[in-house]
Design a protein around this motif. Structure first.
Motif, mmCIF file in Angstrom:
data_model
loop_
_atom_site.group_PDB
_atom_site.id
_atom_site.type_symbol
_atom_site.label_atom_id
_atom_site.label_comp_id
_atom_site.label_asym_id
_atom_site.label_seq_id
_atom_site.Cartn_x
_atom_site.Cartn_y
_atom_site.Cartn_z
ATOM 1 N N LEU A 81 0.828 -1.207 0.000
ATOM 2 C CA LEU A 81 0.000 0.000 0.000
ATOM 3 C C LEU A 81 0.861 1.255 0.000
ATOM 4 C CD1 LEU A 81 -2.746 -1.019 2.579
ATOM 5 C CD2 LEU A 81 -3.039 -0.752 0.120
ATOM 6 N N GLY A 82 1.895 1.271 0.798
ATOM 7 C CA GLY A 82 2.769 2.437 0.876
ATOM 8 C C GLY A 82 3.505 2.699 -0.421
ATOM 9 N N LEU A 83 4.071 1.656 -1.025
ATOM 10 C CA LEU A 83 4.784 1.849 -2.287
ATOM 11 C C LEU A 83 3.832 2.166 -3.438
ATOM 12 C CD1 LEU A 83 7.737 -0.656 -2.263
ATOM 13 C CD2 LEU A 83 7.754 1.799 -1.975
ATOM 14 N N GLN A 84 2.611 1.683 -3.359
ATOM 15 C CA GLN A 84 1.626 2.034 -4.380
ATOM 16 C C GLN A 84 1.385 3.534 -4.374
ATOM 17 O OE1 GLN A 84 -2.166 0.057 -4.053
ATOM 18 N NE2 GLN A 84 -3.133 1.450 -5.491
ATOM 19 N N VAL A 85 1.269 4.116 -3.194
ATOM 20 C CA VAL A 85 1.064 5.561 -3.090
ATOM 21 C C VAL A 85 2.253 6.314 -3.679
ATOM 22 C CG1 VAL A 85 0.866 7.472 -1.460
ATOM 23 C CG2 VAL A 85 -0.505 5.437 -1.137
ATOM 24 N N LEU A 86 3.471 5.856 -3.363
ATOM 25 C CA LEU A 86 4.652 6.516 -3.921
ATOM 26 C C LEU A 86 4.679 6.437 -5.446
ATOM 27 C CD1 LEU A 86 7.473 5.454 -1.449
ATOM 28 C CD2 LEU A 86 6.524 7.727 -1.790
ATOM 29 N N ILE A 87 4.387 5.278 -5.978
ATOM 30 C CA ILE A 87 4.390 5.117 -7.438
ATOM 31 C C ILE A 87 3.317 5.994 -8.068
ATOM 32 C CG2 ILE A 87 3.947 3.495 -9.311
ATOM 33 C CD1 ILE A 87 5.268 1.337 -7.530
ATOM 34 N N GLY A 93 3.508 8.306 -16.643
ATOM 35 C CA GLY A 93 3.837 7.739 -17.940
ATOM 36 C C GLY A 93 3.722 6.221 -17.947
ATOM 37 N N PRO A 94 4.299 5.601 -18.967
ATOM 38 C CA PRO A 94 4.156 4.149 -19.127
ATOM 39 C C PRO A 94 4.888 3.335 -18.060
ATOM 40 C CG PRO A 94 5.627 5.036 -20.800
ATOM 41 C CD PRO A 94 5.054 6.204 -20.071
ATOM 42 N N ASN A 95 5.908 3.921 -17.435
ATOM 43 C CA ASN A 95 6.634 3.192 -16.391
ATOM 44 C C ASN A 95 5.766 2.903 -15.174
ATOM 45 O OD1 ASN A 95 8.919 3.212 -17.931
ATOM 46 N ND2 ASN A 95 9.835 4.958 -16.882
ATOM 47 N N ARG A 96 4.749 3.692 -14.981
ATOM 48 C CA ARG A 96 3.887 3.551 -13.806
ATOM 49 C C ARG A 96 3.228 2.175 -13.751
ATOM 50 N NH1 ARG A 96 -0.741 8.007 -12.582
ATOM 51 N NH2 ARG A 96 -1.213 7.388 -10.472
ATOM 52 N N ALA A 98 4.186 -0.589 -15.320
ATOM 53 C CA ALA A 98 5.213 -1.616 -15.159
ATOM 54 C C ALA A 98 5.682 -1.686 -13.706
ATOM 55 C CB ALA A 98 6.392 -1.330 -16.080
ATOM 56 N N LEU A 99 5.849 -0.543 -13.061
ATOM 57 C CA LEU A 99 6.276 -0.542 -11.657
ATOM 58 C C LEU A 99 5.216 -1.152 -10.744
ATOM 59 C CD1 LEU A 99 8.043 2.923 -11.386
ATOM 60 C CD2 LEU A 99 9.105 0.660 -11.267
ATOM 61 N N MET A 100 3.953 -0.885 -11.031
ATOM 62 C CA MET A 100 2.883 -1.478 -10.222
ATOM 63 C C MET A 100 2.852 -2.996 -10.391
ATOM 64 S SD MET A 100 1.459 0.680 -8.304
ATOM 65 C CE MET A 100 0.141 -0.378 -7.772
ATOM 66 N N VAL A 101 3.058 -3.473 -11.615
ATOM 67 C CA VAL A 101 3.085 -4.917 -11.856
ATOM 68 C C VAL A 101 4.271 -5.542 -11.133
ATOM 69 C CG1 VAL A 101 3.417 -6.672 -13.642
ATOM 70 C CG2 VAL A 101 1.802 -4.803 -14.007
ATOM 71 N N LEU A 102 5.445 -4.921 -11.234
ATOM 72 C CA LEU A 102 6.626 -5.436 -10.538
ATOM 73 C C LEU A 102 6.432 -5.422 -9.028
ATOM 74 C CD1 LEU A 102 9.533 -3.858 -12.614
ATOM 75 C CD2 LEU A 102 8.910 -6.275 -12.451
ATOM 76 N N LEU A 103 5.826 -4.369 -8.515
ATOM 77 C CA LEU A 103 5.552 -4.293 -7.081
ATOM 78 C C LEU A 103 4.648 -5.438 -6.649
ATOM 79 C CD1 LEU A 103 5.569 -2.826 -4.326
ATOM 80 C CD2 LEU A 103 3.630 -1.502 -5.154
ATOM 81 N N ASN A 104 3.591 -5.685 -7.404
ATOM 82 C CA ASN A 104 2.671 -6.774 -7.053
ATOM 83 C C ASN A 104 3.357 -8.132 -7.108
ATOM 84 O OD1 ASN A 104 0.446 -5.160 -6.495
ATOM 85 N ND2 ASN A 104 -0.177 -5.122 -8.626
ATOM 86 N N PHE A 105 4.163 -8.366 -8.148
ATOM 87 C CA PHE A 105 4.887 -9.634 -8.238
ATOM 88 C C PHE A 105 5.843 -9.810 -7.066
ATOM 89 C CE2 PHE A 105 4.322 -9.973 -13.073
ATOM 90 C CZ PHE A 105 3.272 -10.855 -12.920
ATOM 91 N N PHE A 106 6.563 -8.737 -6.717
ATOM 92 C CA PHE A 106 7.521 -8.829 -5.612
ATOM 93 C C PHE A 106 6.820 -9.121 -4.296
ATOM 94 C CE2 PHE A 106 9.656 -6.857 -2.006
ATOM 95 C CZ PHE A 106 10.824 -7.597 -2.009
ATOM 96 N N VAL A 107 5.761 -8.376 -4.006
ATOM 97 C CA VAL A 107 5.065 -8.548 -2.730
ATOM 98 C C VAL A 107 4.442 -9.941 -2.628
ATOM 99 C CG1 VAL A 107 3.089 -7.735 -1.374
ATOM 100 C CG2 VAL A 107 4.680 -6.105 -2.346
ATOM 101 N N ILE A 108 3.807 -10.395 -3.688
ATOM 102 C CA ILE A 108 3.194 -11.726 -3.654
ATOM 103 C C ILE A 108 4.259 -12.804 -3.536
ATOM 104 C CG2 ILE A 108 1.901 -13.392 -5.036
ATOM 105 C CD1 ILE A 108 0.245 -10.985 -6.073
ATOM 106 N N GLY A 109 5.342 -12.675 -4.295
ATOM 107 C CA GLY A 109 6.406 -13.675 -4.255
ATOM 108 C C GLY A 109 7.113 -13.738 -2.907
ATOM 109 N N ALA A 110 7.507 -12.585 -2.388
ATOM 110 C CA ALA A 110 8.219 -12.559 -1.110
ATOM 111 C C ALA A 110 7.301 -12.965 0.041
ATOM 112 C CB ALA A 110 8.800 -11.168 -0.860
#
Length: 128
Positions: A81-87, A93-96, A98-110
């Motif tokens: 939730l905290g990193l979502q707010v920062l992003i 732009g388009p990186n937003r 991709a960063l949200m997808v990477l954040l979700n993958f990282f949080v779910i995986g870890a």
């Protein structure tokens, strides 16, 4: 400029009705993290030893494994939730996306790895 009046430019840009939900989840997970971290610190100080076998025996009990899994879930959800707010606030732009997808993958995986480790210790017992 051709954009009409100031009222016309901001019409439809109001609340998306999700801000309060997000804010409330951050506060609930923060409160849960405080309670569960206090439990963890108290439980660790009460251990007879701080070696690997003592911690493994302690974590194999349901009274320790369940709050530990809840702590992991709460911490990773709060982190997301905290990193979502920062992003959302600082990335445009388009990186937003991709960063949200990477954040979700990282949080779910870890988080899944941590919870799997806790459950493995809890279900296999102290003598593995």
């Amino acid at each position: 400029m051709g954009n009409g009046t100031e009222l016309g430019r901001v019409r439809g840009l109001g609340s998306s009705k999700h801000g309060a939900h997000h804010w409330w989840h951050q506060r609930l997970t923060a409160a849960g993290n405080i309670v569960l971290m206090a439990w963890l610190l108290a439980a660790i100080t009460r251990l007879p030893g701080h070696d690997y076998d003592s911690v493994r025996r302690w974590l194999s009990a349901p009274v320790a494994a369940i709050p530990m899994a809840l702590l992991v879930f709460s911490v990773f959800y709060h982190f997301r939730l905290g990193l979502q707010v920062l992003i959302e606030d600082y990335q445009h732009g388009p990186n937003r996306t991709a960063l949200m997808v990477l954040l979700n993958f990282f949080v779910i995986g870890a988080g899944a790895t941590a919870i799997f480790s806790i459950l493995k210790i809890a279900f296999t017992g102290a003598a593995a």
